[in-house]
Design an enzyme around this catalytic site. Structure first.
Site, PDB file in Angstrom:
ATOM      1  N   LYS A  81       0.913  -1.204   0.083  1.00 54.46           N
ATOM      2  CA  LYS A  81       0.179  -0.022  -0.046  1.00 54.46           C
ATOM      3  C   LYS A  81       0.705   1.768  -0.183  1.00 54.46           C
ATOM      4  O   LYS A  81       2.373   1.480   0.129  1.00 54.46           O
ATOM      5  CB  LYS A  81      -0.565  -0.023   1.451  1.00 54.46           C
ATOM      6  CG  LYS A  81      -0.244  -0.365   2.687  1.00 54.46           C
ATOM      7  CD  LYS A  81      -1.318  -0.474   3.521  1.00 54.46           C
ATOM      8  CE  LYS A  81      -0.771  -0.426   5.159  1.00 54.46           C
ATOM      9  NZ  LYS A  81      -1.412  -0.648   5.896  1.00 54.46           N
TER      10      LYS A  81
ATOM     11  N   ARG B 247      -9.936  -0.428  15.026  1.00 56.42           N
ATOM     12  CA  ARG B 247     -10.224   0.765  13.177  1.00 56.42           C
ATOM     13  C   ARG B 247     -11.498  -0.190  12.804  1.00 56.42           C
ATOM     14  O   ARG B 247     -12.640  -0.006  12.948  1.00 56.42           O
ATOM     15  CB  ARG B 247      -8.781   0.680  12.730  1.00 56.42           C
ATOM     16  CG  ARG B 247      -7.552   1.396  13.227  1.00 56.42           C
ATOM     17  CD  ARG B 247      -6.209   1.348  12.211  1.00 56.42           C
ATOM     18  NE  ARG B 247      -5.960   0.025  11.819  1.00 56.42           N
ATOM     19  CZ  ARG B 247      -5.349   0.272  11.016  1.00 56.42           C
ATOM     20  NH1 ARG B 247      -3.974   0.856  10.743  1.00 56.42           N
ATOM     21  NH2 ARG B 247      -4.980  -0.829  10.159  1.00 56.42           N
TER      22      ARG B 247
ATOM     23  N   TYR C 171      14.059  30.334   5.524  1.00 54.63           N
ATOM     24  CA  TYR C 171      13.679  31.366   5.906  1.00 54.63           C
ATOM     25  C   TYR C 171      13.069  31.895   7.381  1.00 54.63           C
ATOM     26  O   TYR C 171      14.159  30.179   8.209  1.00 54.63           O
ATOM     27  CB  TYR C 171      12.463  29.928   5.938  1.00 54.63           C
ATOM     28  CG  TYR C 171      11.802  30.147   4.471  1.00 54.63           C
ATOM     29  CD1 TYR C 171      11.496  30.966   3.732  1.00 54.63           C
ATOM     30  CD2 TYR C 171      12.121  29.095   3.707  1.00 54.63           C
ATOM     31  CE1 TYR C 171      10.685  31.096   2.035  1.00 54.63           C
ATOM     32  CE2 TYR C 171      11.794  29.008   2.480  1.00 54.63           C
ATOM     33  CZ  TYR C 171      10.878  30.058   1.565  1.00 54.63           C
ATOM     34  OH  TYR C 171      10.751  30.063   0.436  1.00 54.63           O
TER      35      TYR C 171
ATOM     36  N   MET D 215      11.274  23.941   0.787  1.00 53.05           N
ATOM     37  CA  MET D 215      10.350  22.800  -0.041  1.00 53.05           C
ATOM     38  C   MET D 215      11.262  22.533  -0.602  1.00 53.05           C
ATOM     39  O   MET D 215      11.463  20.708  -0.768  1.00 53.05           O
ATOM     40  CB  MET D 215       9.854  23.025  -0.870  1.00 53.05           C
ATOM     41  CG  MET D 215       8.236  22.664  -1.294  1.00 53.05           C
ATOM     42  SD  MET D 215       7.414  23.668  -2.443  1.00 53.05           S
ATOM     43  CE  MET D 215       6.255  24.435  -1.325  1.00 53.05           C
TER      44      MET D 215
HETATM   45  C1  LIG Z   1       0.053  -1.590   7.130  1.00 59.41           C
HETATM   46  C2  LIG Z   1      -1.022  -3.121   7.819  1.00 59.41           C
HETATM   47  C3  LIG Z   1       0.127  -4.193   6.711  1.00 59.41           C
HETATM   48  C4  LIG Z   1       0.974  -4.044   7.574  1.00 59.41           C
HETATM   49  O1  LIG Z   1       2.370  -3.718   8.587  1.00 59.41           O
HETATM   50  P1  LIG Z   1       3.272  -3.415   8.946  1.00 59.41           P
HETATM   51  O2  LIG Z   1       3.276  -2.734  10.009  1.00 59.41           O
HETATM   52  O3  LIG Z   1       3.893  -2.748   7.914  1.00 59.41           O
HETATM   53  O4  LIG Z   1       4.259  -4.473   8.552  1.00 59.41           O
HETATM   54  C5  LIG Z   1      -0.500  -5.192   7.830  1.00 59.41           C
HETATM   55  N1  LIG Z   1      -1.678  -5.141   8.657  1.00 59.41           N
HETATM   56  C6  LIG Z   1      -2.932  -4.460   7.691  1.00 59.41           C
HETATM   57  C7  LIG Z   1      -4.191  -4.467   7.764  1.00 59.41           C
HETATM   58  C8  LIG Z   1      -2.028  -3.306   7.036  1.00 59.41           C
HETATM   59  O5  LIG Z   1      -3.045  -2.286   7.236  1.00 59.41           O
END
Ligand SMILES: *Cc1c(COP(=O)(O)O)cnc(C)c1O
Length: 345
Positions: free
Chosen positions: A39, A133, A249, A297
């Site tokens: 992701k 979550r 800056y 930046m």
């Molecule tokens: C992002 C995520 C992972 C990976 O977790 P890491 O801590 O980066 O190894 C695994 N499972 C879910 C549901 C996630 O959202």
């Protein structure tokens, strides 16, 4: 269009280290098979850069959060190997899932209903065991609607696997109860840190992300995981400032003596956030060149007093030992990676 001139910002990915990290995490997963969280553009490193190495190493299950992330991953692997963690929020998500062939991770009875009323089919299912979550509530694990789902991977996610706290075993116990209540082909609980918690947490599949890319969330991983991302930025200009001159800056730094400084093609738009300025440094070979004043930046100014023989156009290494950079900046190892911008080549 004309060819681009040489870049002043580049990111080297150590594909050998990436593959070795996956194999290490897969071996540490015992009888379970490690997947890969890709992701957020593979945690900022680039899907196109990491997928070939992960596939060669042996990864077969891939996780993204958004449907919009699927097409890029699906250029490298059959879409059936991709799970979408946010699941189906709307019937349009379900239609897209079927069209492209990736699996939704169903996260609630409402999502289950959307998936089933739009045609059903193989899916994954996330149970919430304590992170609160996304994820089906434990109170809902006996709901008859779930019997209609064809669940490939039954998942849950650990809240505090990077710490030794009672919540880890609380979540493990709840996940075992969920596994007893919900038929599935495979089960998965552990992220990177969870893999280091041991075989009890491995089930059939693990889902490392951070540690694939060099992150070290627990001491057990320290000597086994190697750095993967090596950003470099070029010195665009070398100039001399006089005692009393301020830099950047808001003039937060004032030179106490005449000194040679370098203007570097790296800024907060490239993920070198302002918190990496104070006390931070870049590296000329292995020599530290401290950051002076605010990070802009697109630029940062460094003290070249100690950099022997440096000249305009030379490359500086951006420190990405993630544990050390996290300690220096206050950012998490996850943030250090995912904020890397789009200007690296
Ligand atoms: C992002 C995520 C992972 C990976 O977790 P890491 O801590 O980066 O190894 C695994 N499972 C879910 C549901 C996630 O959202």
């Amino acid at each position: 269009m004309a060819d681009l001139p040489p870049p002043t910002l580049r990111l080297r990915i150590d594909e050998g280290a990436l593959a070795a990290n996956w194999r290490t995490l897969d071996a540490m997963s015992g009888a379970a098979t490690a997947g890969a969280a890709v992701k957020a553009n593979a945690y900022g490193l680039g899907v196109d850069r990491v997928m070939p190495a992960l596939l060669t190493a042996g990864a077969r299950d891939f996780y993204v959060a958004h449907w919009g992330e699927v097409p890029e991953v699906a250029r490298h692997v059959t879409a059936g190997a991709i799970s979408v963690l946010h699941g189906v929020l709307t019937p349009a998500d379900a239609a897209f899932a079927r069209e492209i062939g990736a699996r939704p991770v169903i996260n609630s009875l409402h999502q289950a209903q959307i998936w089933l009323t739009t045609g059903g089919g193989v899916c994954d299912l996330m149970v919430d065991t304590g992170i609160n979550r996304l994820g089906l509530a434990m109170d809902d694990i006996g709901d008859p609607l779930l019997a209609q789902l064809e669940v490939d991977m039954l998942l849950s996610h650990l809240a505090s696997a990077d710490e030794d706290v009672p919540l880890n075993t609380v979540q493990l116990d709840r996940f075992r109860i969920a596994c007893g209540a919900i038929p599935a082909r495979r089960r998965s609980l552990a992220n990177s840190a969870g893999i280091a918690l041991g075989a009890d947490f491995a089930f059939d599949g693990t889902r490392p992300g951070l540690s694939l890319y060099g992150g070290i969330p627990r001491a057990e991983l320290e000597d086994r995981i190697s750095q993967v991302a090596f950003p470099q930025a070029a010195v665009m200009q070398i100039r001399t400032v006089q005692a009393g001159d301020s830099i950047g800056y808001n003039a937060t730094y004032t030179a106490e003596r005449r000194m040679r400084v370098g203007v570097v093609s790296l800024g907060y738009a490239d993920g070198f956030l302002r918190c990496r300025g104070p006390g931070g440094a870049l590296l000329h070979n292995t020599c530290e060149v401290p950051v002076l004043g605010r990070v802009s930046m697109d630029m940062v100014v460094v003290d070249l007093s100690a950099a022997q023989g440096i000249k305009e156009g030379d490359w500086l290494n951006v420190p990405m030992d993630l544990s050390a950079a996290a300690a220096q900046s206050g950012l998490s190892q996850y943030e250090l990676l995912t904020v890397l911008g789009r200007r690296f080549s």
